[in-house]
Design a protein around this motif. Structure first.
Motif, PDB file in Angstrom:
ATOM      1  N   ALA A 129       0.836  -1.195   0.000  1.00 33.88           N
ATOM      2  CA  ALA A 129       0.000   0.000   0.000  1.00 33.88           C
ATOM      3  C   ALA A 129       0.870   1.244   0.000  1.00 33.88           C
ATOM      4  N   ASP A 130       0.279   2.348  -0.447  1.00 36.39           N
ATOM      5  CA  ASP A 130       0.949   3.643  -0.437  1.00 36.39           C
ATOM      6  C   ASP A 130       0.841   4.242   0.959  1.00 36.39           C
ATOM      7  N   PRO A 131       1.955   4.682   1.548  1.00 34.48           N
ATOM      8  CA  PRO A 131       1.913   5.224   2.905  1.00 34.48           C
ATOM      9  C   PRO A 131       1.315   6.618   3.000  1.00 34.48           C
ATOM     10  N   TYR A 132       1.073   7.263   1.847  1.00 36.89           N
ATOM     11  CA  TYR A 132       0.600   8.650   1.836  1.00 36.89           C
ATOM     12  C   TYR A 132      -0.730   8.787   1.109  1.00 36.89           C
ATOM     13  N   SER A 133      -1.576   7.778   1.186  1.00 37.22           N
ATOM     14  CA  SER A 133      -2.808   7.772   0.401  1.00 37.22           C
ATOM     15  C   SER A 133      -4.063   7.798   1.268  1.00 37.22           C
ATOM     16  N   PHE A 134      -4.042   8.567   2.362  1.00 38.68           N
ATOM     17  CA  PHE A 134      -5.233   8.732   3.188  1.00 38.68           C
ATOM     18  C   PHE A 134      -6.362   9.301   2.326  1.00 38.68           C
ATOM     19  N   PRO A 135      -7.599   8.811   2.507  1.00 42.37           N
ATOM     20  CA  PRO A 135      -8.080   7.946   3.579  1.00 42.37           C
ATOM     21  C   PRO A 135      -8.062   6.453   3.256  1.00 42.37           C
ATOM     22  N   SER A 136      -7.472   6.055   2.122  1.00 41.58           N
ATOM     23  CA  SER A 136      -7.430   4.637   1.773  1.00 41.58           C
ATOM     24  C   SER A 136      -6.378   3.898   2.591  1.00 41.58           C
ATOM     25  N   THR A 137      -5.136   4.349   2.492  1.00 39.16           N
ATOM     26  CA  THR A 137      -4.029   3.730   3.223  1.00 39.16           C
ATOM     27  C   THR A 137      -3.069   4.815   3.674  1.00 39.16           C
ATOM     28  N   GLU A 138      -2.516   4.617   4.879  1.00 37.38           N
ATOM     29  CA  GLU A 138      -1.595   5.607   5.439  1.00 37.38           C
ATOM     30  C   GLU A 138      -0.810   4.960   6.573  1.00 37.38           C
ATOM     31  N   ILE A 139       0.428   5.379   6.735  1.00 36.98           N
ATOM     32  CA  ILE A 139       1.216   4.951   7.888  1.00 36.98           C
ATOM     33  C   ILE A 139       1.820   6.172   8.561  1.00 36.98           C
TER      34      ILE A 139
ATOM     35  N   ASN B 171       5.674   4.029  -2.263  1.00 38.38           N
ATOM     36  CA  ASN B 171       5.122   5.265  -2.814  1.00 38.38           C
ATOM     37  C   ASN B 171       4.732   5.050  -4.277  1.00 38.38           C
ATOM     38  N   THR B 172       3.485   5.317  -4.613  1.00 36.22           N
ATOM     39  CA  THR B 172       3.004   5.062  -5.976  1.00 36.22           C
ATOM     40  C   THR B 172       3.066   6.297  -6.881  1.00 36.22           C
ATOM     41  N   VAL B 173       3.499   7.435  -6.344  1.00 43.30           N
ATOM     42  CA  VAL B 173       3.536   8.651  -7.166  1.00 43.30           C
ATOM     43  C   VAL B 173       4.964   9.103  -7.475  1.00 43.30           C
ATOM     44  N   ASN B 174       5.959   8.436  -6.921  1.00 42.90           N
ATOM     45  CA  ASN B 174       7.344   8.765  -7.253  1.00 42.90           C
ATOM     46  C   ASN B 174       7.662   8.324  -8.675  1.00 42.90           C
ATOM     47  N   ARG B 175       8.884   8.562  -9.094  1.00 45.90           N
ATOM     48  CA  ARG B 175       9.313   8.179 -10.429  1.00 45.90           C
ATOM     49  C   ARG B 175       9.022   6.698 -10.687  1.00 45.90           C
ATOM     50  N   GLY B 176       8.377   6.435 -11.797  1.00 50.49           N
ATOM     51  CA  GLY B 176       8.004   5.053 -12.123  1.00 50.49           C
ATOM     52  C   GLY B 176       6.579   4.733 -11.768  1.00 50.49           C
ATOM     53  N   GLY B 177       5.973   5.497 -10.843  1.00 48.11           N
ATOM     54  CA  GLY B 177       4.569   5.349 -10.490  1.00 48.11           C
ATOM     55  C   GLY B 177       4.151   3.928 -10.154  1.00 48.11           C
ATOM     56  N   LEU B 178       2.980   3.557 -10.619  1.00 45.75           N
ATOM     57  CA  LEU B 178       2.435   2.234 -10.320  1.00 45.75           C
ATOM     58  C   LEU B 178       3.257   1.124 -10.960  1.00 45.75           C
ATOM     59  N   ASN B 179       3.808   1.368 -12.144  1.00 45.13           N
ATOM     60  CA  ASN B 179       4.645   0.346 -12.783  1.00 45.13           C
ATOM     61  C   ASN B 179       5.762  -0.090 -11.850  1.00 45.13           C
ATOM     62  N   ARG B 180       6.477   0.874 -11.323  1.00 41.54           N
ATOM     63  CA  ARG B 180       7.591   0.564 -10.420  1.00 41.54           C
ATOM     64  C   ARG B 180       7.086  -0.024  -9.104  1.00 41.54           C
TER      65      ARG B 180
END
Length: 245
Positions: A5-15, A44-53
């Motif tokens: 999960a993405d740690p910065y995706s509140f309210p779906s997922t967060e740490i 992190n799903t928004v860094n370089r490479g996004g979901l692919n990476r």
């Protein structure tokens, strides 16, 4: 069970001090029924490479069993490259028109347009097209939370945001009541569905998760869980915009 999960995706997922979010809570409910523990792998799903990476470096290699916090549409290539499939969606996310001003909550859209009411929206999103179609003036922002901030500061009178962003408004401004303008009801084409991904070879896990999540929906536990975040439940949309959550 392992979850990516993405740690910065509140309210779906967060740490922060602990894992939280509606998808985190849903998986924990499913796991608790089986006596399982949940282990999280954060990416992190928004860094370089996004979901692919994100897919390639985690679930594709077996770091987890399920990838949380996804939306239907727009990521077919990333799923295909990592040999992943989406489970049946749990609920729909749709645009809602919100305000802190109770006097606007029951106004018809034609009246809001006639009054020159300025609405906040996000750049390059279906929200702008929806507002244009209704003849409503609007100001665009980089993300929903910025539109919510502008609303709180009085720079706009209302904001058109994804229904899940109601949780952000509630957390950022706990002493204020967010009113949903009920006269604004977008079609399914302005919606997308919340879902998770598993590996293609994990058909039995896919079927199990779908069955358990459907049971939570039928029992009302899913709706109650979303309600704790201030998020309304909408049944999965038949057609979607192709927008990611």
């Amino acid at each position: 069970i392992g979850a990516c999960a993405d740690p910065y995706s509140f309210p779906s997922t967060e740490i922060t001090d602990e894992a939280r979010g509606y998808d985190v809570d849903l998986l924990r409910l499913v796991a608790a029924e089986q006596g399982w523990e949940v282990q999280f792998v954060w990416v992190n799903t928004v860094n370089r490479g996004g979901l692919n990476r994100a897919f390639r470096t985690t679930i594709r290699g077996g770091s987890c069993d399920v990838f949380l916090g996804l939306g239907t549409g727009g990521m077919e290539d990333a799923l295909k490259k990592s040999k992943l499939v989406l489970i049946e969606p749990t609920f729909a996310v749709r645009y809602v028109l919100v305000t802190f001003d109770p006097a606007l909550a029951d106004r018809k859209l034609a009246q809001l347009a006639k009054d020159g009411t300025v609405v906040g929206a996000t750049y390059f999103s279906p929200a702008e097209k929806l507002l244009d179609a209704e003849g409503l003036k609007h100001e665009a922002f980089p993300e929903a939370r910025r539109a919510i901030q502008a609303l709180a500061e009085g720079r706009v009178a209302a904001a058109l945001i994804p229904s899940t962003s109601l949780a952000e408004a509630r957390r950022a401004y706990p002493d204020r009541v967010v009113h949903v303008v009920e006269n604004f009801v977008p079609a399914d084409a302005a919606s997308w569905n919340n879902t998770w991904a598993v590996r293609q070879q994990d058909g039995s896990l896919k079927a199990f998760l779908e069955q358990r999540l459907a049971a939570l929906r039928q029992s009302g536990q899913l709706q109650a869980l979303l309600g704790r975040y201030g998020i309304p439940y909408y049944a999965p949309a038949a057609s979607v915009t192709g927008a990611l959550q």
